[in-house]
Design an enzyme around this catalytic site. Structure first.
Site, PDB file in Angstrom:
ATOM      1  CG  HIS A  27      -3.585  -5.114   2.148  1.00  0.00           C
ATOM      2  ND1 HIS A  27      -3.167  -4.729   1.710  1.00  0.00           N
ATOM      3  CD2 HIS A  27      -3.721  -6.431   1.951  1.00  0.00           C
ATOM      4  CE1 HIS A  27      -2.458  -4.876   0.786  1.00  0.00           C
ATOM      5  NE2 HIS A  27      -2.988  -6.409   0.439  1.00  0.00           N
ATOM      6  CG  ASP A  38      -1.878  -1.149   0.765  1.00  0.00           C
ATOM      7  OD1 ASP A  38      -2.683  -1.752   0.336  1.00  0.00           O
ATOM      8  OD2 ASP A  38      -2.284  -1.725   2.224  1.00  0.00           O
TER       9      ASP A  38
HETATM   10  P1  NAD Z   1      -0.550 -18.710  -5.501  1.00  0.00           P
HETATM   11  O1  NAD Z   1      -1.474 -19.249  -5.740  1.00  0.00           O
HETATM   12  O2  NAD Z   1       0.364 -17.977  -6.716  1.00  0.00           O
HETATM   13  O3  NAD Z   1       0.433 -19.160  -4.217  1.00  0.00           O
HETATM   14  C1  NAD Z   1       0.544 -19.459  -2.870  1.00  0.00           C
HETATM   15  C2  NAD Z   1       1.348 -20.310  -2.807  1.00  0.00           C
HETATM   16  O4  NAD Z   1       0.964 -20.632  -1.664  1.00  0.00           O
HETATM   17  C3  NAD Z   1       0.850 -21.790  -3.272  1.00  0.00           C
HETATM   18  O5  NAD Z   1       1.939 -22.236  -3.867  1.00  0.00           O
HETATM   19  C4  NAD Z   1       0.572 -23.017  -2.769  1.00  0.00           C
HETATM   20  O6  NAD Z   1       0.850 -24.169  -2.432  1.00  0.00           O
HETATM   21  C5  NAD Z   1       0.927 -22.735  -1.340  1.00  0.00           C
HETATM   22  N1  NAD Z   1       0.396 -22.628  -0.033  1.00  0.00           N
HETATM   23  C6  NAD Z   1      -0.765 -23.477  -0.269  1.00  0.00           C
HETATM   24  N2  NAD Z   1      -1.045 -23.848   1.303  1.00  0.00           N
HETATM   25  C7  NAD Z   1       0.043 -23.987   1.605  1.00  0.00           C
HETATM   26  C8  NAD Z   1       0.557 -24.492   2.961  1.00  0.00           C
HETATM   27  N3  NAD Z   1       0.071 -25.024   3.669  1.00  0.00           N
HETATM   28  N4  NAD Z   1       1.859 -24.774   3.217  1.00  0.00           N
HETATM   29  C9  NAD Z   1       2.583 -23.476   2.484  1.00  0.00           C
HETATM   30  N5  NAD Z   1       2.684 -23.528   1.344  1.00  0.00           N
HETATM   31  C10 NAD Z   1       1.082 -23.448   0.796  1.00  0.00           C
HETATM   32  O7  NAD Z   1      -0.612 -17.350  -4.597  1.00  0.00           O
HETATM   33  P2  NAD Z   1      -0.084 -16.050  -4.599  1.00  0.00           P
HETATM   34  O8  NAD Z   1      -0.221 -14.578  -6.023  1.00  0.00           O
HETATM   35  O9  NAD Z   1       1.723 -15.723  -4.476  1.00  0.00           O
HETATM   36  O10 NAD Z   1      -0.344 -15.383  -3.488  1.00  0.00           O
HETATM   37  C11 NAD Z   1      -0.524 -15.476  -1.941  1.00  0.00           C
HETATM   38  C12 NAD Z   1      -1.170 -14.424  -0.837  1.00  0.00           C
HETATM   39  O11 NAD Z   1      -1.346 -13.693  -0.611  1.00  0.00           O
HETATM   40  C13 NAD Z   1      -2.873 -14.244  -1.061  1.00  0.00           C
HETATM   41  O12 NAD Z   1      -3.448 -14.310  -0.265  1.00  0.00           O
HETATM   42  C14 NAD Z   1      -2.543 -12.951  -1.704  1.00  0.00           C
HETATM   43  O13 NAD Z   1      -4.606 -12.766  -1.709  1.00  0.00           O
HETATM   44  C15 NAD Z   1      -1.760 -12.639  -0.788  1.00  0.00           C
HETATM   45  N6  NAD Z   1      -1.511 -11.187  -1.058  1.00  0.00           N
HETATM   46  C16 NAD Z   1      -0.999 -10.203  -0.449  1.00  0.00           C
HETATM   47  C17 NAD Z   1      -0.785  -8.358  -0.908  1.00  0.00           C
HETATM   48  C18 NAD Z   1       0.086  -7.977   0.831  1.00  0.00           C
HETATM   49  O14 NAD Z   1      -0.648  -7.032   0.655  1.00  0.00           O
HETATM   50  N7  NAD Z   1      -0.241  -8.214   1.719  1.00  0.00           N
HETATM   51  C19 NAD Z   1      -0.200  -8.635  -1.691  1.00  0.00           C
HETATM   52  C20 NAD Z   1      -0.859  -9.539  -2.687  1.00  0.00           C
HETATM   53  C21 NAD Z   1      -1.041 -11.108  -1.781  1.00  0.00           C
HETATM   54  C1  LMR Z   2      -3.227  -6.370  -3.542  1.00  0.00           C
HETATM   55  O1  LMR Z   2      -3.745  -5.541  -2.607  1.00  0.00           O
HETATM   56  O2  LMR Z   2      -2.603  -6.444  -4.083  1.00  0.00           O
HETATM   57  C2  LMR Z   2      -2.692  -7.677  -2.543  1.00  0.00           C
HETATM   58  O3  LMR Z   2      -3.767  -7.641  -1.401  1.00  0.00           O
HETATM   59  C3  LMR Z   2      -3.805  -8.904  -3.400  1.00  0.00           C
HETATM   60  C4  LMR Z   2      -5.139  -8.484  -3.557  1.00  0.00           C
HETATM   61  O4  LMR Z   2      -6.158  -9.746  -3.464  1.00  0.00           O
HETATM   62  O5  LMR Z   2      -5.692  -7.789  -4.259  1.00  0.00           O
END
Ligand code: NAD
Ligand code: LMR
Length: 331
Positions: free
Chosen positions: A179, A151
């Site tokens: 967030h 953010d």
């Molecule tokens: P993705 O599906 O590409 O990757 C997630 C990974 O987690 C996969 O490889 C999956 O196998 C793994 N996984 C699932 N269960 C698991 C477990 N029990 N133990 C270990 N690994 C496990 O998803 P992504 O795009 O990498 O996003 C991941 C998360 O991050 C989502 O929840 C998304 O919303 C979040 N996110 C947060 C922010 C933030 O600003 N905080 C920003 C972007 C995404």
């Molecule tokens: C973001 O801010 O990009 C992440 O939290 C992923 C989402 O779901 O938007």
């Protein structure tokens, strides 16, 4: 010796974040954990000639425990991402259990680690993590962080665009609250260097873009997930600051979603907002979150309105996480 762990290392965020951590000279050992593909990701990264020794683990043979054992820092981007039309809260059903399970392992084998939670909904997964750590008797609020850096990165970038700056990294733009959507509160009145301002006619649009920047990416990816590369950058930026501060570097500040009553300076912010978990600029140090900065003292009337909308939604998200941690659904 610094041991770092990425849980969810094979995912869209996990892989580029693992690459950045592999390149980080502060990391000696990097353990990659996921339910799939970590042997391949680890083999691939291990050919890079930087310092960190790479290992990869799957759940079999207690791989989660082996990966996290005695870690100094554990970064968690495990869990499903959004598709168009979903809110972050829609991810709760699946990701709450994933985060709970990972934190249980961390509490058992790496109780002193810094824990950085990326998995959404951050507003609820961080309270879940705190409750699990409390139940295991190892909660240290100064070491648990919800990563909200994306953010801040977005706010810097979008403000730079309208202020005619070459790069957002010249700017500091505090973003506080939670967030997701309206819980994200950019404080454009506190941009530094001073003199960089958001014109009145652009204010609402810019607030909306920071609050809903995640949706912009989800829409553009059209079903293929949410922000991954910008998140890997943001996650790395925060992790690097935590590691540098742990080594004694001073003056490192970044907003993060923390349990305020457990962080020096946090109590009065919790009282003012009515939220125990909240993101504010955090001064980092050898113990982690050394100080929560109260930036609420001189906010504008418009920011006060944003803050009110934020805390209403945020309180429910926090309660949902705490309740889940105490009463997880029976399998
Ligand atoms: P993705 O599906 O590409 O990757 C997630 C990974 O987690 C996969 O490889 C999956 O196998 C793994 N996984 C699932 N269960 C698991 C477990 N029990 N133990 C270990 N690994 C496990 O998803 P992504 O795009 O990498 O996003 C991941 C998360 O991050 C989502 O929840 C998304 O919303 C979040 N996110 C947060 C922010 C933030 O600003 N905080 C920003 C972007 C995404
Ligand atoms: C973001 O801010 O990009 C992440 O939290 C992923 C989402 O779901 O938007």
């Amino acid at each position: 010796m610094v041991k770092a762990v990425i849980a969810g290392a094979s995912g869209g965020i996990g892989q580029p974040l693992s690459l950045l951590m592999k390149l980080c000279p502060l990391v000696d050992e990097l353990a990659l954990y996921d339910v799939v593909n970590t042997p391949g990701v680890a083999a691939d990264l291990s050919h890079i000639s930087s310092t960190a020794k790479i290992t990869g683990y799957l759940p079999k043979d207690d791989g989660g425990k082996a990966a996290m054992k005695d870690a100094d820092i554990i970064i968690i981007p495990a869990g499903i991402p959004r598709k168009p039309g979903m809110t972050r809260d829609d991810l709760f059903k699946i990701n709450a259990g994933i985060v709970k399970g990972l934190i249980e392992i961390a509490a058992d084998v790496a109780p002193k680690a810094f824990i950085l939670v990326i998995s959404n909904p951050v507003n609820s997964t961080v309270p879940i993590a705190a409750e699990v750590l409390k139940a295991k008797g190892v909660f240290n609020a100064q070491k648990l962080f919800g990563v909200t850096t994306l953010d801040i990165v977005r706010a810097e970038t979008f403000v730079a665009e309208i202020a005619g700056k070459k790069t957002g990294s010249e700017l500091t733009v505090p973003v506080i609250g939670g967030h997701s959507g309206e819980t994200i509160v950019p404080l454009f009145s506190q941009i530094s260097p001073s003199g960089v301002t958001v014109p009145d006619d652009k204010y609402d649009e810019l607030v909306n873009r920071v609050q809903f920047g995640g949706d912009e990416v989800v829409k553009a990816k059209d079903g293929a997930g949410s922000a991954t590369l910008s998140m890997a950058y943001a996650g790395y930026r925060f992790a690097e600051k935590v590691l540098k501060a742990a080594k004694g570097e001073k003056g490192l500040v970044e907003p993060s979603f923390v349990y305020l009553p457990g962080v020096p300076g946090g109590k009065e912010i919790a009282e003012k907002t009515g939220c125990d978990f909240f993101s504010v600029p955090i001064e980092l140090g050898p113990n982690g979150a050394e100080k929560a900065t109260n930036v609420l003292g001189n906010i504008t009337a418009k920011e006060q309105k944003l803050l009110e909308a934020c805390t209403t939604g945020l309180k429910d998200n926090i309660t949902k996480g705490v309740t889940f941690a105490h009463n997880p659904p029976q399998k």
